[in-house]
Structures are given as C-alpha cells and as structure tokens.
Design an enzyme around this catalytic site. Sequence first.
Site, mmCIF file in Angstrom:
data_model
loop_
_atom_site.group_PDB
_atom_site.id
_atom_site.type_symbol
_atom_site.label_atom_id
_atom_site.label_comp_id
_atom_site.label_asym_id
_atom_site.label_seq_id
_atom_site.Cartn_x
_atom_site.Cartn_y
_atom_site.Cartn_z
ATOM 1 N N THR A 139 0.961 -1.100 0.011
ATOM 2 C CA THR A 139 0.045 0.019 0.025
ATOM 3 C C THR A 139 0.822 1.120 0.153
ATOM 4 O O THR A 139 1.836 1.393 0.415
ATOM 5 C CB THR A 139 -0.933 0.091 1.147
ATOM 6 O OG1 THR A 139 -1.366 1.358 1.585
ATOM 7 C CG2 THR A 139 -0.072 -0.366 2.638
ATOM 8 N N ASP A 140 0.302 2.526 -0.497
ATOM 9 C CA ASP A 140 0.916 3.703 -0.457
ATOM 10 C C ASP A 140 1.216 4.206 0.986
ATOM 11 O O ASP A 140 1.930 5.051 1.183
ATOM 12 C CB ASP A 140 0.315 4.839 -1.429
ATOM 13 C CG ASP A 140 -1.049 4.782 -0.776
ATOM 14 O OD1 ASP A 140 -1.699 4.482 -0.119
ATOM 15 O OD2 ASP A 140 -1.829 5.987 -1.447
ATOM 16 N N GLU A 141 0.475 3.600 1.811
ATOM 17 C CA GLU A 141 0.412 4.061 3.278
ATOM 18 C C GLU A 141 1.766 3.721 4.085
ATOM 19 O O GLU A 141 2.144 4.453 4.959
ATOM 20 C CB GLU A 141 -0.925 3.620 4.050
ATOM 21 C CG GLU A 141 -2.026 3.518 3.329
ATOM 22 C CD GLU A 141 -3.341 3.486 4.336
ATOM 23 O OE1 GLU A 141 -2.921 3.400 5.574
ATOM 24 O OE2 GLU A 141 -4.355 3.247 3.737
ATOM 25 N N TYR A 164 -1.234 -0.489 11.319
ATOM 26 C CA TYR A 164 -1.469 -0.803 9.907
ATOM 27 C C TYR A 164 -0.320 -0.949 8.893
ATOM 28 O O TYR A 164 0.119 -1.547 8.423
ATOM 29 C CB TYR A 164 -2.886 -0.624 9.335
ATOM 30 C CG TYR A 164 -3.143 -0.807 7.843
ATOM 31 C CD1 TYR A 164 -3.238 -2.125 7.416
ATOM 32 C CD2 TYR A 164 -3.008 0.198 6.915
ATOM 33 C CE1 TYR A 164 -3.141 -2.514 6.181
ATOM 34 C CE2 TYR A 164 -3.227 -0.146 5.653
ATOM 35 C CZ TYR A 164 -3.067 -1.607 5.240
ATOM 36 O OH TYR A 164 -3.282 -1.868 3.652
ATOM 37 N N LYS A 168 2.531 -3.363 7.250
ATOM 38 C CA LYS A 168 2.656 -3.724 5.870
ATOM 39 C C LYS A 168 3.858 -3.295 5.383
ATOM 40 O O LYS A 168 4.795 -3.579 4.443
ATOM 41 C CB LYS A 168 1.580 -2.626 5.275
ATOM 42 C CG LYS A 168 0.161 -3.118 5.018
ATOM 43 C CD LYS A 168 -0.089 -4.307 4.870
ATOM 44 C CE LYS A 168 -0.261 -4.597 3.129
ATOM 45 N NZ LYS A 168 -0.318 -5.790 2.783
#
Length: 347
Positions: A139-141, A164, A168
């Site tokens: 994810t870009d997060e 989260y 990741k």
Amino acid sequence: MKNILVTGGAGFIGSNFVKYILENYNYYIINLDALTYAGNLENLKDLEEDFRYTFVKGDIRDREMVRQLFSKYSIDTVVNFAAESHVDRSITDPEVFLTTNIIGTQTLLDVAKDHWKLKPGDKYNREFKTGFKFLQVSTDEVYGSLGKEGIFTEKTPLSPNSPYSASKASADMVVRAYHETFGLPVNITRCSNNYGPYQFPEKLIPLIINNSNHNKSLPVYGDGLQIRDWLHVKDHCRGIDSVLHKGAIGEVYNIGGNNEKANIEIVKLILENLHKPETLITFVEDRPGHDRRYAIDNTKITTQLGWCPSYTFEQGIGETIQWYLDNEEWLAKVTSGEYLNYYSKMY
Ligand code: NAD
Ligand code: TYD
C-alpha cells in the site's frame, strides 16, 4: 499455465482479482483465506462450478498447512493479499495486524523459498525455478504522510504512521530481505486507496454510501480535508496483472490513479448522487496519527509496463454507488454480527 496461490481471495481486492484472472487467463487458482470478518465467500459464489478454482479455508500463519498446499497444488506463483486491512481496527487492536501481516507474509516467503529453490539442501543457493514469483500486495500508506506538496515515488523512504501501515511496511522489508538474501523472485506493488464492488462497508466509500442510503449520520474524521488518491479496484487488478507478467524481479511498483480527492469532497459527491441532504454529515473526533495526504507517482508502471487506469472517477463512483444499491442483500449478509458489535463500541 500457472498454479497461483491467492491469499485473502475472499476479501475485497482479492475476490475481484480472482475473478479478473479467471476471466482473462486459463490458470488454476487456489484461494487461501481465513474468512475473518472481512472475508466472505458470498463475494465468489459465481465461481463454485469453475474447475480452475479451489477454495481452502486456512490461516497464512499456519506453516504446515501452507507447506501442504504448495506440494499438493504445485504452486508456482503467490499473490499475497491476506491481511488485516483497516487502519481504525489497527488502532484498537494492533497485535493481529503484526502477526498476520508480518509473520503471515514471512511464513509464505519461507515456504515458497523451500519449494522453489533449485538446490533445496544448499543454504547458499540463490537459484530458483524460472517463471516463479512471489507478489506482495502492499500500500502507499507505507510511505507515511505528505503535506500540500510532494508525491510518493518508489524511492520515497518508508515512514509508516499507523499500526496497519507499520505492519505492511515491515512485511515489505521482509519481502525485500528474502530477495536480497536468498534470491527469491519477488515483486512488491504499492497501491493507493481502492474503491468498487465487494468492499467491506467499514471503509470510507461503502460506509458513506450505505449510511446515506439509510439516512444515517456520516462520520467525517477531523476537518475532512485529508486527501487520498482513489483507484477503481479493477484497475488495481490490471496493475497487479502487469507486474505479475512483466515486472522485473526484485522491483517495487507504485499503482495510483492520479485522482486526489479530499474526504469531504467524496462524501458530498455521494450525497449529491443519492439526493440526500448534507445535514447527514457529522464531523467526529479525528483518527489518532491520521495521515494528511497521499499522492502516488505512477510513472514507473505506466512507462515500463504500459499500465494506466481505465476508469474515470466519475464513471467508477457512479457504478460503485449503483452496485451497493443493487446489492443490499450482500450488505446485510456481510454486516451481520461482528461488524455491528465493533461499530457499536466506536460510536
Ligand atoms: P480485506 O480486509 O477486504 O481482505 C483481507 C482478506 O484477508 C479477507 O478475506 C480476510 O479473511 C483475509 N485474511 C485476514 N487474515 C488472514 C490470515 N491470517 N490468513 C488468511 N487470510 C486472512 O482487504 P482488501 O482491502 O481486499 O486488501 C487486500 C490487500 O491489499 C491487503 O494486503 C491490503 O493491505 C492491500 N491494499 C488495500 C488497499 C485498499 O484500499 N483496500 C489499498 C492498497 C493495498
Ligand atoms: P479508509 O477508507 O479507512 O482508508 P485509509 O484510512 O486506509 O485511507 O479511510 C479513508 C479516509 O476517510 C481516511 O482519511 C479516513 C477517512 N474516514 C472518515 O473520515 N470517516 C470514516 O468513517 C472512515 C471509515 C474513514
């Protein structure tokens, strides 16, 4: 012909991906999913008769079971979607995010390494069977938060802010380490926020559609001016397909829609579409550690692999709203039980 282990294939993106692959390729898919609150076989019920598709209920942290799957189905490709995926839940219950998202990924990597090595007994062997690949869906997060300016490239340092995104980012690091240390053929994709059919209605877009439709209040965190880049889930699936078939081994690819929107803009757009009043909007306490803005530079995947988004946001959001209106029965099924308990605790 490939034998693909799709993990988390009963979730939002995984179920769209399983259908996408079976529509476009003659591959076998083994869908390994623990069926947490977010995994629903309802999402895949059309596939029950397809001989190319097998569902296995199980946990990616269960090493022995994963080993047996690799042997039984001669797995040559892994696309790892399985994860705890909701930021708000990672704030109230972080531990399962760390065990599933990090240890689960490492378990899959280990088993893939042992099965795909050309010389299994040799610990310094870095040669793997050709055509085999482990694709980590990230994810870009993991890049953290942007201010008004700037954009995430694949070279942006990882700087996750929520449990989260930290889990990741950690998984991405472990995937990278298995490539660097053992030579495992891997790719990592980092995608922006997805929307589309079959998304569990705890995430912004389906939650707002569902609540608006039932004239319930719409919780907007903080000032609602946080920005996300939104991509239709089918475009994400096409992006993963490009990386799976054409991605250079060891590389990371960002996948983004060039479609930045403030949360409040999205909420108002949905209200307008459903002819509902803005008085439903309720500004609530902000999420702790809330990332302000995400924006993705997708130059690498567009120029090197020829992928680009096919949906405009206007088309995608219109179809998505209609899908949720047409699938009230699905919504009722997936939201019975645990989801309701969770939200009654939060608000
Ligand atoms: P989701 O929560 O809808 O689905 C996750 C699936 O994983 C569920 O079917 C669940 O049952 C399964 N699962 C959870 N723990 C498991 C375990 N221990 N073993 C086996 N299965 C398990 O998530 P999603 O939105 O479809 O996201 C899929 C992947 O894509 C995740 O890795 C997420 O980090 C990533 N991603 C999501 C977005 C997004 O906007 N939703 C954007 C970028 C990347
Ligand atoms: P979400 O869909 O949870 O995705 P993520 O946090 O992974 O980006 O949230 C999208 C944005 O919407 C995020 O800035 C948080 C915000 N949000 C709300 O304002 N209200 C809500 O009820 C939810 C679920 C999210």
